[in-house]
Design an enzyme around this catalytic site. Structure first.
Site, PDB file in Angstrom:
ATOM      1  N   LYS A   1       0.829  -1.219   0.000  1.00 38.32           N
ATOM      2  CA  LYS A   1       0.000   0.000   0.000  1.00 38.32           C
ATOM      3  C   LYS A   1       0.859   1.264   0.000  1.00 38.32           C
ATOM      4  CE  LYS A   1      -3.899  -2.302   2.236  1.00 38.32           C
ATOM      5  NZ  LYS A   1      -3.261  -3.616   2.506  1.00 38.32           N
ATOM      6  N   ARG A   2       1.856   1.260  -0.842  1.00 35.96           N
ATOM      7  CA  ARG A   2       2.757   2.410  -0.912  1.00 35.96           C
ATOM      8  C   ARG A   2       2.065   3.591  -1.575  1.00 35.96           C
ATOM      9  NH1 ARG A   2       5.168   0.266   2.761  1.00 35.96           N
ATOM     10  NH2 ARG A   2       7.324  -0.443   2.661  1.00 35.96           N
TER      11      ARG A   2
END
Length: 289
Positions: A101-102
């Site tokens: 979930k960058r």
């Protein structure tokens, strides 16, 4: 070159199984006879556990999703296990999703993208989950490297957690925030469509919100969906069904605790950890069918 999303769809069809197993490997899931009194022993035990889990599932599932938080907690040693888990899954013929979930902007986003999506990168994967709520300039560096290396993204659009609605369901300019995010995702992926009509740039859409999931499938026919929420979070196969198209394509459904902790389920009483996981994965396959 064949699009990575086409390759994933073909693997799903071969396996007759649109499921992805989440390796959210909590140290507490490991067998109690491990004497895990050091960081090295804990990391070695997790890697061995992951390899055994991959070994018993690789012939029935098309992909694994490795949740980075369960590895970051052990620092550099844990991140080494994260990298080796991705590599081992790939060696076993599985498609890999790094659930990290960058999200950031500009040069920082580019560095995140290179860490996961560059060929030969330490955490190279086939698909990466990203948070696009910083806007287009937070997503573009990821999209650019996907184009270059034939990789894929799953952008957070309508997440499975209940409180996601606090932000994602708000209305702005007559659209909900999650619809606006879906529009951004669609635009970024419109030139990366594969032969089955889906883009390498997909979306995370939880099946715990079936009305919205059905709406998403209708409004965004080229958007491949990573579907969390099945099983332990309360989503059913009937809910997940709404994320698929009429041909049974267009989505892959995640289960983590439901597989990793299947040995705790009375249904699989008496089975070992890995035997129970395989049985649960086969039951999930039948359920989704």
């Amino acid at each position: 070159m064949e699009k990575i999303i086409d390759s994933l769809i073909q693997k799903i069809r071969v396996c007759k199984n649109p499921s992805v197993i989440g390796l959210d490997t909590d140290i507490e899931y490991l067998a109690s006879d491990h004497q895990l009194d050091s960081l090295e022993k804990k990391c070695n035990a997790i890697l061995d556990y992951n390899k055994q889990m991959i070994d018993v599932l690789c012939d029935i599932v098309p992909a694994v999703k490795v949740q980075i938080a369960y590895y970051e907690v052990f620092g550099a040693s844990g991140m080494d296990v994260f990298a080796k888990t991705l590599q081992y899954a790939k060696q076993k013929g599985l498609y890999t999703i790094a659930d990290a979930k960058r999200g950031d902007i500009g040069a920082t986003a580019k560095m995140y993208a290179k860490a996961f999506l560059e060929i030969g990168a330490p955490f190279e994967c086939d698909f990466l989950t990203v948070n696009g709520y910083l806007g287009t300039d937070g997503l573009q560096p990821f999209v650019d490297i996907c184009k270059k290396n034939n990789k894929g993204l799953f952008v957070l659009v309508k997440t499975s957690n209940p409180s996601g609605a606090e932000i994602q369901n708000l209305v702005a300019n007559k659209s909900t925030i999650y619809q606006i995010m879906a529009d951004i995702t669609k635009d970024l992926g419109k030139d990366q469509l594969g032969k089955y009509g889906y883009s390498n740039i997909g979306a995370v859409v939880g099946c715990t919100h079936p009305t919205q999931a059905e709406q998403m499938r209708q409004e965004y026919p080229a958007m491949f969906m990573l579907v969390p929420g099945y099983g332990a979070q309360g989503g059913s196969a009937q809910d997940a069904k709404l994320c698929f198209d009429a041909k049974g394509d267009g989505a892959i459904v995640n289960s983590s605790r439901g597989i990793l902790c299947a040995y705790k389920n009375p249904k699989y009483q008496g089975l070992g950890i890995f035997e129970a996981a395989r049985s649960a994965a086969l039951d999930m396959q039948k359920d989704l069918a």
